[in-house]
Design a protein around this motif. Sequence first.
Motif, short mmCIF file in Angstrom:
data_model
loop_
_atom_site.label_atom_id
_atom_site.label_comp_id
_atom_site.label_asym_id
_atom_site.label_seq_id
_atom_site.Cartn_x
_atom_site.Cartn_y
_atom_site.Cartn_z
N ASP A 62 3.72 6.83 12.68
CA ASP A 62 4.57 7.80 13.36
C ASP A 62 3.88 8.54 14.50
OD1 ASP A 62 6.74 7.33 11.52
OD2 ASP A 62 5.54 8.40 10.05
N ALA A 63 2.62 8.23 14.80
CA ALA A 63 1.90 8.94 15.85
C ALA A 63 1.10 7.94 16.69
CB ALA A 63 0.96 9.98 15.24
N ARG A 64 1.30 7.94 17.99
CA ARG A 64 0.58 7.03 18.87
C ARG A 64 -0.77 7.63 19.23
NH1 ARG A 64 3.05 2.78 17.23
NH2 ARG A 64 5.27 2.74 17.67
N ARG A 65 -1.60 7.76 18.21
CA ARG A 65 -2.92 8.38 18.36
C ARG A 65 -3.90 7.69 17.43
NH1 ARG A 65 -0.31 10.31 21.80
NH2 ARG A 65 -0.03 12.49 22.43
N VAL A 66 -5.18 7.77 17.78
CA VAL A 66 -6.26 7.51 16.84
C VAL A 66 -6.98 8.82 16.64
CG1 VAL A 66 -8.42 6.29 16.41
CG2 VAL A 66 -6.55 5.11 17.57
N VAL A 67 -7.17 9.23 15.40
CA VAL A 67 -7.90 10.45 15.09
C VAL A 67 -9.22 10.06 14.45
CG1 VAL A 67 -7.91 12.61 13.80
CG2 VAL A 67 -5.79 11.79 14.82
N ALA A 68 -10.31 10.59 14.98
CA ALA A 68 -11.64 10.26 14.49
C ALA A 68 -12.34 11.54 14.02
CB ALA A 68 -12.46 9.60 15.60
N PHE A 69 -13.25 11.38 13.05
CA PHE A 69 -14.00 12.53 12.56
C PHE A 69 -15.39 12.08 12.15
CE2 PHE A 69 -14.98 15.58 8.98
CZ PHE A 69 -15.22 16.66 9.82
N ARG A 70 -16.36 12.94 12.45
CA ARG A 70 -17.75 12.62 12.13
C ARG A 70 -18.41 13.76 11.36
NH1 ARG A 70 -23.35 12.35 15.26
NH2 ARG A 70 -24.55 12.81 13.39
N LYS A 71 -19.08 13.41 10.25
CA LYS A 71 -19.88 14.36 9.48
C LYS A 71 -21.16 13.64 9.02
CE LYS A 71 -20.78 18.07 6.92
NZ LYS A 71 -20.44 18.01 5.50
N ASP A 72 -22.22 13.83 9.76
CA ASP A 72 -23.57 13.35 9.42
C ASP A 72 -23.80 11.86 9.65
OD1 ASP A 72 -24.33 15.92 8.65
OD2 ASP A 72 -23.74 15.59 6.56
N LEU A 73 -22.77 11.07 9.92
CA LEU A 73 -22.96 9.66 10.22
C LEU A 73 -22.46 9.37 11.64
CD1 LEU A 73 -21.97 7.78 6.93
CD2 LEU A 73 -24.24 8.34 7.77
N PRO A 74 -23.05 8.38 12.32
CA PRO A 74 -22.73 8.16 13.73
C PRO A 74 -21.31 7.68 13.97
CG PRO A 74 -24.17 6.44 12.92
CD PRO A 74 -24.12 7.48 11.85
N LEU A 75 -20.72 8.17 15.06
CA LEU A 75 -19.42 7.71 15.54
C LEU A 75 -19.38 7.95 17.04
CD1 LEU A 75 -16.75 6.47 14.69
CD2 LEU A 75 -15.85 8.76 14.32
N ILE A 76 -19.03 6.90 17.78
CA ILE A 76 -19.09 6.95 19.24
C ILE A 76 -17.77 6.49 19.81
CG2 ILE A 76 -20.36 6.17 21.28
CD1 ILE A 76 -21.97 5.44 18.01
N ALA A 77 -17.34 7.13 20.90
CA ALA A 77 -16.15 6.72 21.64
C ALA A 77 -16.58 6.12 22.97
CB ALA A 77 -15.22 7.90 21.87
N GLY A 78 -16.12 4.90 23.24
CA GLY A 78 -16.40 4.26 24.52
C GLY A 78 -15.21 4.43 25.45
N LEU A 79 -15.44 4.99 26.62
CA LEU A 79 -14.36 5.27 27.57
C LEU A 79 -14.20 4.07 28.50
CD1 LEU A 79 -15.33 8.98 28.37
CD2 LEU A 79 -13.93 8.08 26.50
N ALA A 80 -13.40 3.12 28.06
CA ALA A 80 -13.20 1.89 28.81
C ALA A 80 -12.02 2.02 29.77
CB ALA A 80 -12.95 0.73 27.85
N GLU A 81 -11.96 1.13 30.74
CA GLU A 81 -10.82 1.12 31.65
C GLU A 81 -9.57 0.70 30.89
OE1 GLU A 81 -9.34 -0.94 35.85
OE2 GLU A 81 -11.39 -1.27 35.10
N GLY A 82 -8.60 1.58 30.86
CA GLY A 82 -7.35 1.26 30.19
C GLY A 82 -7.32 1.54 28.71
N GLY A 83 -8.35 2.21 28.18
CA GLY A 83 -8.32 2.51 26.76
C GLY A 83 -9.59 3.14 26.25
N ILE A 84 -9.60 3.43 24.96
CA ILE A 84 -10.74 4.05 24.30
C ILE A 84 -11.09 3.20 23.07
CG2 ILE A 84 -11.58 6.09 23.06
CD1 ILE A 84 -9.61 7.72 24.85
#
Length: 233
Positions: free
Chosen positions: A165-187
């Motif tokens: 029901d939501a056109r989103r990705v929700v991410a959360f980080r607590k003590d372990l690595p998580l990275i967002a790559g800012l690509a052309e046309g998306g994430i």
Amino acid sequence: MVGIVGYIGKEKAKPILLQGLKNLESIDYDSLGIATVSDQLCISKSVGRMNGAFDDDRLKDFEGNIGIAHTRRATHGHICQANAHPHTDCKKRVAIVQNGIIENHRELREELISRGHIFASSTDSEVIAHLIEEGLEEGKRFIHACMDAFRRLEGHYALLAISLDARRVVAFRKDLPLIAGLAEGGIVFSSDASVLLQWTPKMVYLQNNDVAVACKKELILRNLIEGEEADRA
């Protein structure tokens, strides 16, 4: 726990997620899975390695430009398809993938079961999807349901959540690595920065208690504790 991948953008999510899983092949794992959102939430999970786990016929309905994927090495629950990620809520409208350990999962599971939730796995991770489900049932927006769920968790983890029901990705980080790559046309999200280099050198490293909300063209970060937007550029 091993690796997570997520994508939202103008391209089809399936090939990007599958390539992301291939990029994680050097890390040992025992099962894997993928979920995408279009007009339905499609999930496929398998025990074993990437080679031969998913054929074209099995993934033919995996349309949409939003998705998450995971490779798992068992820590809570034995090796089986049910324990592979992604995990969903009772209504199969929410899907999550998670690295790490939810230390209070037993208490949360008992609490959720007492309110009628039915669990499909013996993992610690599945409680997250059910907690988000409860927030949605209360009428909360997806991001707020996610943040309320994250506040209930104890341990060390990184996770991604999507909803039909939501056109989103929700991410959360607590003590372990998580990275967002800012690509052309998306994430593109990953627990391993090297996975993202195929698509972009532009990366945002989430810090502890960062919640990232991604749509096709925008990534917004906020701190779960402070509740304020954060600048990680």
